[in-house]
Design a protein around this motif. Structure first.
Motif, PDB file in Angstrom:
ATOM      1  N   LEU A 125       0.821  -1.321   0.022  1.00  0.00           N
ATOM      2  CA  LEU A 125       0.044  -0.133   0.046  1.00  0.00           C
ATOM      3  C   LEU A 125       0.783   1.262   0.076  1.00  0.00           C
ATOM      4  N   SER A 126       1.814   1.317   0.863  1.00  0.00           N
ATOM      5  CA  SER A 126       2.988   2.310   0.742  1.00  0.00           C
ATOM      6  C   SER A 126       3.758   2.606  -0.407  1.00  0.00           C
ATOM      7  N   ALA A 127       4.280   3.811  -0.341  1.00  0.00           N
ATOM      8  CA  ALA A 127       5.265   3.909  -1.376  1.00  0.00           C
ATOM      9  C   ALA A 127       6.872   3.311  -0.937  1.00  0.00           C
ATOM     10  N   GLY A 128       6.961   2.991   0.335  1.00  0.00           N
ATOM     11  CA  GLY A 128       8.279   2.329   0.743  1.00  0.00           C
ATOM     12  C   GLY A 128       9.458   3.035   0.184  1.00  0.00           C
ATOM     13  N   LEU A 129      10.456   2.302  -0.106  1.00  0.00           N
ATOM     14  CA  LEU A 129      11.925   2.636  -0.311  1.00  0.00           C
ATOM     15  C   LEU A 129      11.842   3.627  -1.584  1.00  0.00           C
ATOM     16  N   PRO A 130      11.018   3.290  -2.568  1.00  0.00           N
ATOM     17  CA  PRO A 130      11.274   4.174  -4.020  1.00  0.00           C
ATOM     18  C   PRO A 130      10.407   5.552  -3.435  1.00  0.00           C
ATOM     19  N   GLY A 131       9.429   5.654  -2.920  1.00  0.00           N
ATOM     20  CA  GLY A 131       8.734   6.822  -2.440  1.00  0.00           C
ATOM     21  C   GLY A 131       9.760   7.656  -1.246  1.00  0.00           C
ATOM     22  N   THR A 132      10.356   6.836  -0.472  1.00  0.00           N
ATOM     23  CA  THR A 132      11.420   7.842   0.569  1.00  0.00           C
ATOM     24  C   THR A 132      12.405   8.415  -0.086  1.00  0.00           C
ATOM     25  N   ILE A 133      13.081   7.795  -1.323  1.00  0.00           N
ATOM     26  CA  ILE A 133      14.129   8.341  -2.230  1.00  0.00           C
ATOM     27  C   ILE A 133      13.463   9.296  -2.934  1.00  0.00           C
TER      28      ILE A 133
END
Length: 414
Positions: A170-178
């Protein structure tokens, strides 16, 4: 998002393990401490809960709880999930009118206990399996998917979780964090940025491959400096990484590495602008590096603990009502969010709640607001990050860190 060479990075993702689990969970919350409890959200508003009890036959939902392991144990995630289920059943009419029966299985972030949990979910005939995040998704997912049971995780780590048609991350995880780091660097007018990254399981190479095009698109030159797992003193690596005087820096690592790297940064270049992920804002880390060195910096998160948005007020109210001893600004948010997100995404189900109807509801739901997510939305049709089609969002939150070490005045990026 340009993420070429996917097969190479899939192998890297599969090898990340528990180190990356700490980072993935950081997307949605940092661990609270027994001493701080809810001091970080003291005075934040709450509200009375509605009275709409669910009726009908219960829907059995499996829940992967990371507890009792030698490396990581996060019972707060289960406590947040249990509080959310209480709310769904007593105050929100259930899922399609049915109360949720949470089938909890505790695993210790290793294959034996994870396999046992997966088999237990199949034997219990659960309708779906929820996970706030685990390094053992690659063990659990094939077993439950083989029985036709959809797997829904807040934070995907393994190759299977990020690419399987039976998984929704559901969440952006590592790609979204970067991506959020790149956005923060652009917003602050930086032209150069050094990112110190834990190098377990090839994570440093994965971060560089993901980050380089994102930062380039933001007009920022990125330098990724790998930090080997367990390095006793990262000072030489940090000093070298800061030798060209970047305008910004950040750390993607577990809490212990965050503390040691940020201490070295403070010595080598105390004036450099910093961007923090939630793992690096854990109370134990703040105690080591000092809140004065953090306040005013940019923080990245996927959870809005403090604002007066209705979904944030509801989150605080649910925990106050059903888990009053659990820290609001902590890991409980992950368990809460994955349960409440399932309830929101399956709102379209009109008839019987089955594995097939849940899977279809997730596939067709559009722009569902993440509970306590500050306006983040998710859509699980494979379009958020096409190279990793199980990821349902590319959005995160960024905001200035206050004197309690919590990002505030959050805005959605990505």
């Amino acid at each position: 998002m340009g993420l070429g060479g996917l097969s190479r990075r899939r192998r890297a993702v599969a090898g990340i393990g528990v180190a990356a689990l700490s980072i993935a969970l950081a997307a949605s919350g940092c661990a609270g401490s027994e001493e701080s409890k809810n001091s970080a959200v003291a005075g934040a508003s709450t509200t009375a809960l509605p009275d709409e009890p669910a009726t009908g036959t219960p829907v059995r939902i499996g829940f992967v709880s990371t507890e009792g392991g030698a490396v990581v144990s996060l019972p707060e995630m289960r406590e947040g999930a249990e509080a959310a289920v209480e709310y769904v059943n007593k105050n929100a009419g259930g899922i399609a009118g049915h109360p949720v029966e949470l089938v909890i299985c505790k695993q210790q972030e290793e294959p034996t206990s994870a396999t046992k949990c997966a088999n237990e979910f199949v034997e219990q005939k659960v309708t779906a399996v929820l996970s706030p995040g685990t390094s053992q998704g690659g063990t659990i997912l094939p077993i439950v998917a083989g029985a036709g049971i959809p797997y829904i995780t807040l934070n995907g780590v393994s190759q299977q979780e990020l690419t399987s048609p039976d998984s929704a991350a559901l969440s952006a995880g590592l790609p979204g964090t970067i991506a959020a780091m790149a956005a923060a660097a652009e917003e602050k007018g930086m032209s150069t940025f050094t990112l110190f990254a834990s190098d377990g399981g090839g994570l440093g190479a994965l971060i560089n491959a993901m980050g380089a095009p994102l930062f380039q698109a933001a007009g920022v030159k990125l330098n990724v400096v790998p930090i080997p797992l367990g390095v006793p003193d990262p000072t030489p690596l940090v000093t070298s990484g800061l030798s060209e005087k970047p305008e910004g820096t950040s750390v993607i690592a577990d809490a212990a590495t965050c503390a040691s790297v940020y201490r070295a940064i403070q010595t080598a270049d105390p004036a450099v602008q910093r961007v923090f992920i939630p793992t690096c804002l854990a109370p134990d880390v703040i105690d080591i590096i000092g809140v004065d060195s953090i306040a005013g910096s940019i923080g990245i998160t996927a959870t809005d603990y403090l604002s007066d948005r209705p979904d944030s007020v509801l989150y605080r109210s649910v925990l106050q009502s059903y888990a009053p001893e659990t820290a609001v600004a902590g890991a409980a948010s992950s368990g809460y969010q994955v349960v409440m997100a399932l309830a929101s995404a399956t709102d379209s189900i009109q008839d019987e709640v089955t594995p097939a109807s849940i899977k279809e509801a997730l596939r067709t739901a559009k722009a569902v607001e993440m509970p306590a997510g500050g306006g983040i939305t998710f859509t699980c049709d494979g379009t958020a990050v096409p190279q990793m089609p199980s990821i349902c969002s590319h959005q995160m939150l960024i905001g200035e860190i206050n004197d309690q070490g919590v990002p505030v005045d959050l805005k959605v990026t990505g």
